[in-house]
Scaffold this active site. Sequence first.
Site, PDB file in Angstrom:
ATOM      1  N   ASP A   1       0.847  -1.236   0.011  1.00 27.67           N
ATOM      2  CA  ASP A   1      -0.115  -0.226   0.061  1.00 27.67           C
ATOM      3  C   ASP A   1       0.892   1.245  -0.159  1.00 27.67           C
ATOM      4  OD1 ASP A   1      -1.933  -1.823   0.365  1.00 27.67           O
ATOM      5  OD2 ASP A   1      -2.926  -1.174   2.237  1.00 27.67           O
TER       6      ASP A   1
ATOM      7  N   SER B   1      -8.276  -2.943   9.849  1.00 24.25           N
ATOM      8  CA  SER B   1      -8.274  -4.052   8.803  1.00 24.25           C
ATOM      9  C   SER B   1      -9.830  -4.772   9.168  1.00 24.25           C
ATOM     10  CB  SER B   1      -7.382  -5.024   9.200  1.00 24.25           C
ATOM     11  OG  SER B   1      -7.499  -6.245   8.901  1.00 24.25           O
TER      12      SER B   1
ATOM     13  N   GLU C   1     -10.206  -7.773   9.274  1.00 23.00           N
ATOM     14  CA  GLU C   1      -9.668  -9.109  10.329  1.00 23.00           C
ATOM     15  C   GLU C   1     -10.224  -8.683  11.644  1.00 23.00           C
ATOM     16  OE1 GLU C   1      -7.860 -12.062  10.420  1.00 23.00           O
ATOM     17  OE2 GLU C   1      -8.067 -11.928   8.150  1.00 23.00           O
TER      18      GLU C   1
ATOM     19  N   TYR D   1      -3.293 -10.857  15.266  1.00 23.48           N
ATOM     20  CA  TYR D   1      -3.170  -9.784  14.317  1.00 23.48           C
ATOM     21  C   TYR D   1      -4.538  -8.899  14.351  1.00 23.48           C
ATOM     22  CZ  TYR D   1      -3.637  -7.213   9.744  1.00 23.48           C
ATOM     23  OH  TYR D   1      -3.941  -6.348   8.678  1.00 23.48           O
TER      24      TYR D   1
HETATM   25  P1  NDP Z   1       2.807  -4.769   3.799  1.00 20.66           P
HETATM   26  O1  NDP Z   1       3.041  -5.808   4.573  1.00 20.66           O
HETATM   27  O2  NDP Z   1       3.137  -5.009   2.340  1.00 20.66           O
HETATM   28  O3  NDP Z   1       3.520  -3.594   4.227  1.00 20.66           O
HETATM   29  C1  NDP Z   1       3.848  -3.371   5.669  1.00 20.66           C
HETATM   30  C2  NDP Z   1       4.752  -2.276   5.858  1.00 20.66           C
HETATM   31  O4  NDP Z   1       5.198  -2.225   7.450  1.00 20.66           O
HETATM   32  C3  NDP Z   1       6.049  -2.468   5.107  1.00 20.66           C
HETATM   33  O5  NDP Z   1       6.559  -1.170   4.852  1.00 20.66           O
HETATM   34  C4  NDP Z   1       6.969  -2.953   6.413  1.00 20.66           C
HETATM   35  O6  NDP Z   1       8.383  -2.768   6.204  1.00 20.66           O
HETATM   36  C5  NDP Z   1       6.432  -2.015   7.538  1.00 20.66           C
HETATM   37  N1  NDP Z   1       6.908  -2.478   8.848  1.00 20.66           N
HETATM   38  C6  NDP Z   1       6.799  -3.693   9.335  1.00 20.66           C
HETATM   39  N2  NDP Z   1       7.102  -3.901  10.513  1.00 20.66           N
HETATM   40  C7  NDP Z   1       7.572  -2.698  10.751  1.00 20.66           C
HETATM   41  C8  NDP Z   1       8.250  -1.922  11.811  1.00 20.66           C
HETATM   42  N3  NDP Z   1       8.518  -2.645  13.103  1.00 20.66           N
HETATM   43  N4  NDP Z   1       8.363  -0.566  12.087  1.00 20.66           N
HETATM   44  C9  NDP Z   1       8.481  -0.005  10.864  1.00 20.66           C
HETATM   45  N5  NDP Z   1       7.743  -0.404   9.791  1.00 20.66           N
HETATM   46  C10 NDP Z   1       7.171  -1.708   9.601  1.00 20.66           C
HETATM   47  O7  NDP Z   1       1.355  -4.495   4.118  1.00 20.66           O
HETATM   48  P2  NDP Z   1       0.089  -3.736   3.087  1.00 20.66           P
HETATM   49  O8  NDP Z   1       0.827  -2.868   2.319  1.00 20.66           O
HETATM   50  O9  NDP Z   1      -0.539  -4.680   2.261  1.00 20.66           O
HETATM   51  O10 NDP Z   1      -0.739  -3.160   4.107  1.00 20.66           O
HETATM   52  C11 NDP Z   1      -0.661  -2.012   4.663  1.00 20.66           C
HETATM   53  C12 NDP Z   1      -1.386  -1.817   6.112  1.00 20.66           C
HETATM   54  O11 NDP Z   1      -2.802  -1.930   5.723  1.00 20.66           O
HETATM   55  C13 NDP Z   1      -0.780  -2.877   7.178  1.00 20.66           C
HETATM   56  O12 NDP Z   1      -1.057  -2.098   8.238  1.00 20.66           O
HETATM   57  C14 NDP Z   1      -1.771  -3.920   6.952  1.00 20.66           C
HETATM   58  O13 NDP Z   1      -1.850  -4.523   8.190  1.00 20.66           O
HETATM   59  C15 NDP Z   1      -3.106  -2.978   6.711  1.00 20.66           C
HETATM   60  N6  NDP Z   1      -4.212  -3.775   6.005  1.00 20.66           N
HETATM   61  C16 NDP Z   1      -3.743  -4.361   4.663  1.00 20.66           C
HETATM   62  C17 NDP Z   1      -4.901  -5.151   4.112  1.00 20.66           C
HETATM   63  C18 NDP Z   1      -4.597  -5.796   2.722  1.00 20.66           C
HETATM   64  O14 NDP Z   1      -5.346  -6.654   2.294  1.00 20.66           O
HETATM   65  N7  NDP Z   1      -3.605  -5.382   2.106  1.00 20.66           N
HETATM   66  C19 NDP Z   1      -6.290  -5.179   4.651  1.00 20.66           C
HETATM   67  C20 NDP Z   1      -6.594  -4.247   5.705  1.00 20.66           C
HETATM   68  C21 NDP Z   1      -5.428  -3.793   6.334  1.00 20.66           C
HETATM   69  P3  NDP Z   1       9.241  -3.637   5.585  1.00 20.66           P
HETATM   70  O15 NDP Z   1       9.232  -3.587   4.053  1.00 20.66           O
HETATM   71  O16 NDP Z   1      10.570  -3.614   5.979  1.00 20.66           O
HETATM   72  O17 NDP Z   1       8.858  -5.155   5.805  1.00 20.66           O
HETATM   73  P1  GDP Z   2      -5.684 -12.660   5.326  1.00 28.09           P
HETATM   74  O1  GDP Z   2      -7.322 -12.648   5.026  1.00 28.09           O
HETATM   75  O2  GDP Z   2      -5.154 -11.487   5.636  1.00 28.09           O
HETATM   76  O3  GDP Z   2      -5.482 -13.548   6.348  1.00 28.09           O
HETATM   77  O4  GDP Z   2      -5.177 -12.911   3.860  1.00 28.09           O
HETATM   78  P2  GDP Z   2      -4.414 -14.095   3.307  1.00 28.09           P
HETATM   79  O5  GDP Z   2      -4.313 -13.995   1.878  1.00 28.09           O
HETATM   80  O6  GDP Z   2      -3.137 -14.426   4.116  1.00 28.09           O
HETATM   81  O7  GDP Z   2      -5.553 -15.319   3.493  1.00 28.09           O
HETATM   82  C1  GDP Z   2      -6.617 -15.367   3.070  1.00 28.09           C
HETATM   83  C2  GDP Z   2      -7.211 -16.635   3.158  1.00 28.09           C
HETATM   84  O8  GDP Z   2      -6.675 -17.737   2.503  1.00 28.09           O
HETATM   85  C3  GDP Z   2      -7.149 -17.216   4.538  1.00 28.09           C
HETATM   86  O9  GDP Z   2      -8.473 -17.682   5.223  1.00 28.09           O
HETATM   87  C4  GDP Z   2      -6.087 -18.490   4.550  1.00 28.09           C
HETATM   88  O10 GDP Z   2      -6.399 -19.595   5.530  1.00 28.09           O
HETATM   89  C5  GDP Z   2      -6.270 -18.818   3.242  1.00 28.09           C
HETATM   90  N1  GDP Z   2      -5.247 -19.670   2.610  1.00 28.09           N
HETATM   91  C6  GDP Z   2      -5.196 -20.932   2.096  1.00 28.09           C
HETATM   92  N2  GDP Z   2      -4.079 -21.327   1.652  1.00 28.09           N
HETATM   93  C7  GDP Z   2      -3.226 -20.305   1.973  1.00 28.09           C
HETATM   94  C8  GDP Z   2      -1.930 -20.324   1.999  1.00 28.09           C
HETATM   95  O11 GDP Z   2      -1.137 -21.077   1.258  1.00 28.09           O
HETATM   96  N3  GDP Z   2      -1.350 -19.039   2.384  1.00 28.09           N
HETATM   97  C9  GDP Z   2      -2.028 -17.956   2.757  1.00 28.09           C
HETATM   98  N4  GDP Z   2      -1.521 -16.848   3.086  1.00 28.09           N
HETATM   99  N5  GDP Z   2      -3.214 -18.240   3.121  1.00 28.09           N
HETATM  100  C10 GDP Z   2      -4.139 -19.293   2.587  1.00 28.09           C
END
Ligand code: NDP
Ligand code: GDP
Length: 330
Positions: free
Chosen positions: A13, A125, A127, A148
């Site tokens: 993101d 989220s 979640e 989480y």
């Molecule tokens: P990513 O895992 O791709 O990105 C997470 C970011 O957090 C990375 O830049 C990571 O850095 C950084 N980070 C992790 N640990 C730390 C730390 N200790 N200190 C500083 N930075 C840290 O997640 P997304 O971009 O997909 O998601 C963005 C946000 O939205 C997150 O908070 C996620 O939980 C939330 N979210 C995402 C959803 C989705 O479907 N994508 C849905 C709902 C909420 P590094 O690159 O070093 O790991």
């Molecule tokens: P989440 O919704 O943030 O947990 O996103 P994920 O992409 O990690 O998981 C989405 C769903 O896919 C969850 O219900 C998981 O249990 C299911 N799932 C099934 N197989 C896998 C796998 O191999 N990896 C992950 N990450 N999820 C899986």
Amino acid sequence: MKNALIIGVTGQDGSYLADFLLKKKYNVFGTFRRTSHKCFERIEEMGNYDKITRIKADLADYSSIQSAIRQSQPDEIYNLAAQSFVGVSFQQPILTADITGLGTLRVLDAVKENIPDAKFYQASSSEMYGNYLGIKNEDSYFKPRSPYGVAKVFAHHMTNHYREAYNIFACCGILFNHESPLRGIEFVTRRITWNLARIKFKQIKKFTLGNVSARRDWGFAGDYVEAMWLMLQQNKPDDYVIATGESHSVEEFLTLATEYAGLGDWHDVVEIDKSIMRPTDIDELIGDSSKAQKQLGWKPKMTFKQLVKTMVEHDMSYFKAGMDQFHLHN
Ligand code: NDP
Ligand code: GDP
């Protein structure tokens, strides 16, 4: 020209949001963690590495967050950083609570102490809702089913508390799952498209998945970052659900992706591995984004099918161009 600070700019993101804000002519500052390996792949892939002022900061370290805020003097702060993977949160619950939960509080407090007039966005989220049935909106209750989810509920309520107690312009976007070619390789959608590309390019014959009957409301990350920005442009801070309103099973995603990859029936390329299944999972998540649609004028643009196709095509082209050499495992 406005300044924006993206905490977690190296993530999926963060990269899309940075691109969006740069196009809106913001000065973009972004935090990254010190790692022993490369961490700027996503912003490099988008061609934005040199356009972002990069600041080292970790959510575990309050002083580094304060320094990032002081250095960037942001008008808008987007807290996207988290231990964001539900699966790992079962193995590292304390780290997840510290970074995803308390980390948000550290940022909020640093905002209050240093720059209380800045606008703040928190990445909440879907979640947080957990496993009860029904379409979720801003009034639905939270019953999280993973460390989480619990940490995100803490961060969500803290953000609301700072809004009420200290008058911080703080918004929570309750985003449902959103994916893209830049999605982390451990999440199920990218695991599928990445491994299908490996099969197509003869690196492996099969891969494993866990619970393929789980259903998620999957949107496109590029659409969702616009909603984050829109929330901070309103007259009053508030919380909004961002979702497509449709759910699909992992199996539906897999079937479609295997078809787009030209690999026939998914049963020939995937084995179900029970050890991947989580101690507790969420059967289905669907969101009702009508508040965001009405008040922000936001709408998801990319359809489910387009999303699957885009991700498959990206990973296929990556392997075709020989760019896969640093990513043989996931
Ligand atoms: P990513 O895992 O791709 O990105 C997470 C970011 O957090 C990375 O830049 C990571 O850095 C950084 N980070 C992790 N640990 C730390 C730390 N200790 N200190 C500083 N930075 C840290 O997640 P997304 O971009 O997909 O998601 C963005 C946000 O939205 C997150 O908070 C996620 O939980 C939330 N979210 C995402 C959803 C989705 O479907 N994508 C849905 C709902 C909420 P590094 O690159 O070093 O790991
Ligand atoms: P989440 O919704 O943030 O947990 O996103 P994920 O992409 O990690 O998981 C989405 C769903 O896919 C969850 O219900 C998981 O249990 C299911 N799932 C099934 N197989 C896998 C796998 O191999 N990896 C992950 N990450 N999820 C899986």
